[in-house]
Enzyme design. Structure first.
Site, PDB file in Angstrom:
ATOM      1  N   SER A 165       0.831  -1.204   0.000  1.00 41.62           N
ATOM      2  CA  SER A 165       0.000   0.000   0.000  1.00 41.62           C
ATOM      3  C   SER A 165       0.869   1.259   0.000  1.00 41.62           C
ATOM      4  O   SER A 165       1.703   1.419  -0.884  1.00 41.62           O
ATOM      5  CB  SER A 165      -0.964  -0.056   1.194  1.00 41.62           C
ATOM      6  OG  SER A 165      -1.960   0.927   1.099  1.00 41.62           O
ATOM      7  N   ASP A 262      -9.364  -4.015  -5.424  1.00 43.79           N
ATOM      8  CA  ASP A 262      -8.674  -2.884  -4.802  1.00 43.79           C
ATOM      9  C   ASP A 262      -8.871  -1.639  -5.662  1.00 43.79           C
ATOM     10  O   ASP A 262      -8.570  -1.664  -6.855  1.00 43.79           O
ATOM     11  CB  ASP A 262      -7.181  -3.214  -4.695  1.00 43.79           C
ATOM     12  CG  ASP A 262      -6.361  -2.101  -4.088  1.00 43.79           C
ATOM     13  OD1 ASP A 262      -6.939  -1.113  -3.595  1.00 43.79           O
ATOM     14  OD2 ASP A 262      -5.123  -2.228  -4.103  1.00 43.79           O
ATOM     15  N   HIS A 292      -7.854  -4.999  -0.905  1.00 38.94           N
ATOM     16  CA  HIS A 292      -6.671  -4.283  -0.440  1.00 38.94           C
ATOM     17  C   HIS A 292      -6.307  -4.792   0.961  1.00 38.94           C
ATOM     18  O   HIS A 292      -7.177  -5.129   1.750  1.00 38.94           O
ATOM     19  CB  HIS A 292      -6.999  -2.785  -0.411  1.00 38.94           C
ATOM     20  CG  HIS A 292      -5.810  -1.907  -0.213  1.00 38.94           C
ATOM     21  ND1 HIS A 292      -4.956  -1.566  -1.231  1.00 38.94           N
ATOM     22  CD2 HIS A 292      -5.334  -1.273   0.892  1.00 38.94           C
ATOM     23  CE1 HIS A 292      -4.018  -0.769  -0.772  1.00 38.94           C
ATOM     24  NE2 HIS A 292      -4.218  -0.582   0.519  1.00 38.94           N
TER      25      HIS A 292
END
Length: 319
Positions: A165, A262, A292
């Protein structure tokens, strides 16, 4: 986009992803949605304890590293005494959450599967620290260990960066920073990037996906950005919008992992297509049925374990 027009993500995710979503921790309080950042950070650390349990045991050392901003905490995971390389790990959390404890299992598994020393860097969080402080402290830590490699008994001749991320953005940004400023920290053998954001401001997946289940609505993404950046001009910095950097030359080999549901997936796709178009070494893999942050859930998800093994295998193949 009206929420009603988004994809029904929770109906579409895989069975093992649904099991994770439906897993309750009875002793965990409710998410402090209206609480302070400090309260949200504390909750995040508590919530991740369950998912970090059962990680491989190995020699682990903690060191404070000096930077121009002060000291930054680092944690070394050493699966064997003769490591072929050192991999620096940057945790996710939207630049505002996360620490070395929240991503402990990820780092241990990565060290175990790669048999390389993994160094987690507890870079400073936003909004207390603004761009580019986190990158500068990551680079400072890398330089420190390069200079002190013999004292710490680590192999810094070949290194890599990895992150999930926001940590994926920091991983690639740090590698590009070293390249652009011609800083020698050892040969960067590879960069491992799990579901990162790299500079897109809008995309198909950002419109169709994202909700309360992943904390990645357009409003959420704007909040993370405003906390991280110092001013509006930073949005176009080549170390924030990485597509404004030169991706046509001397980019270390990149493993780019995408989660199917995501909202940041298009960032990964664009990064891969850009690098591939300019003959930069890269590999893209999409993990079906995932949300995610799925990398955290290897206790229950074979797909999460697979994604870590894939990244480790990619890195060791570059050595």
């Amino acid at each position: 986009m009206k929420p009603e027009n988004k994809l029904p993500v929770l109906d579409l995710i895989s069975a093992e992803m649904k099991t994770v979503v439906n897993t309750l921790q009875p002793d965990l309080p409710s998410w402090p949605a209206t609480g302070t950042i400090a309260e949200q950070r504390q909750y995040y650390t508590l919530e991740r304890r369950f998912w970090n349990a059962g990680a491989p045991e190995m020699a682990t050392r903690a060191y404070m590293v000096p930077t121009k901003y002060g000291q930054v905490e680092t944690r070394l995971f050493c699966p064997q005494p003769d490591s072929p390389a050192t991999l620096f790990y940057l945790h996710g959390g939207g630049f505002i959450l996360g620490n070395l404890d929240t991503h402990d299992r990820i780092m241990r598994l990565l060290a175990s599967y790669s048999q390389c020393t993994v160094i987690g860097i507890d870079y400073p969080l936003s909004p207390e620290a603004r761009f580019p402080q986190a990158i500068e402290e990551i680079v400072a830590a890398c330089c420190y260990f390069h200079q002190q490699a013999e004292d710490y008994q680590i192999n810094m001749s070949r290194i890599g960066f990895a992150g999930d991320s926001a940590g994926a953005m920091l991983a690639l940004a740090s590698a590009l920073w070293l390249r652009d400023k011609q800083i020698d920290c050892g040969k960067i053998a590879g960069v491992l990037l799990w579901y990162g954001l790299y500079g897109l401001r809008d995309s198909v997946t950002r419109r169709l996906l994202g909700g309360v289940w992943d904390g990645l609505t357009q409003q959420d993404l704007q909040m993370y950005e405003e906390a991280y950046l110092s001013n509006d001009a930073d949005r176009e910095s080549p170390y924030y919008c990485l597509f404004n950097n030169d991706l046509t030359r001397e980019v270390p080999p990149c493993f780019i992992a995408g989660a199917e549901f995501d909202p940041l997936l298009d960032d990964s796709r664009l990064l891969y297509q850009t690098l591939a178009a300019h003959q930069q070494p890269c590999e893209f893999k999409l993990y079906p049925g995932t949300l995610h942050v799925f990398l955290h859930y290897s206790r229950m998800m074979k797909t999460a374990d697979e994604a870590l093994r894939d990244g480790a295998q990619f890195f060791t193949a570059q050595l």
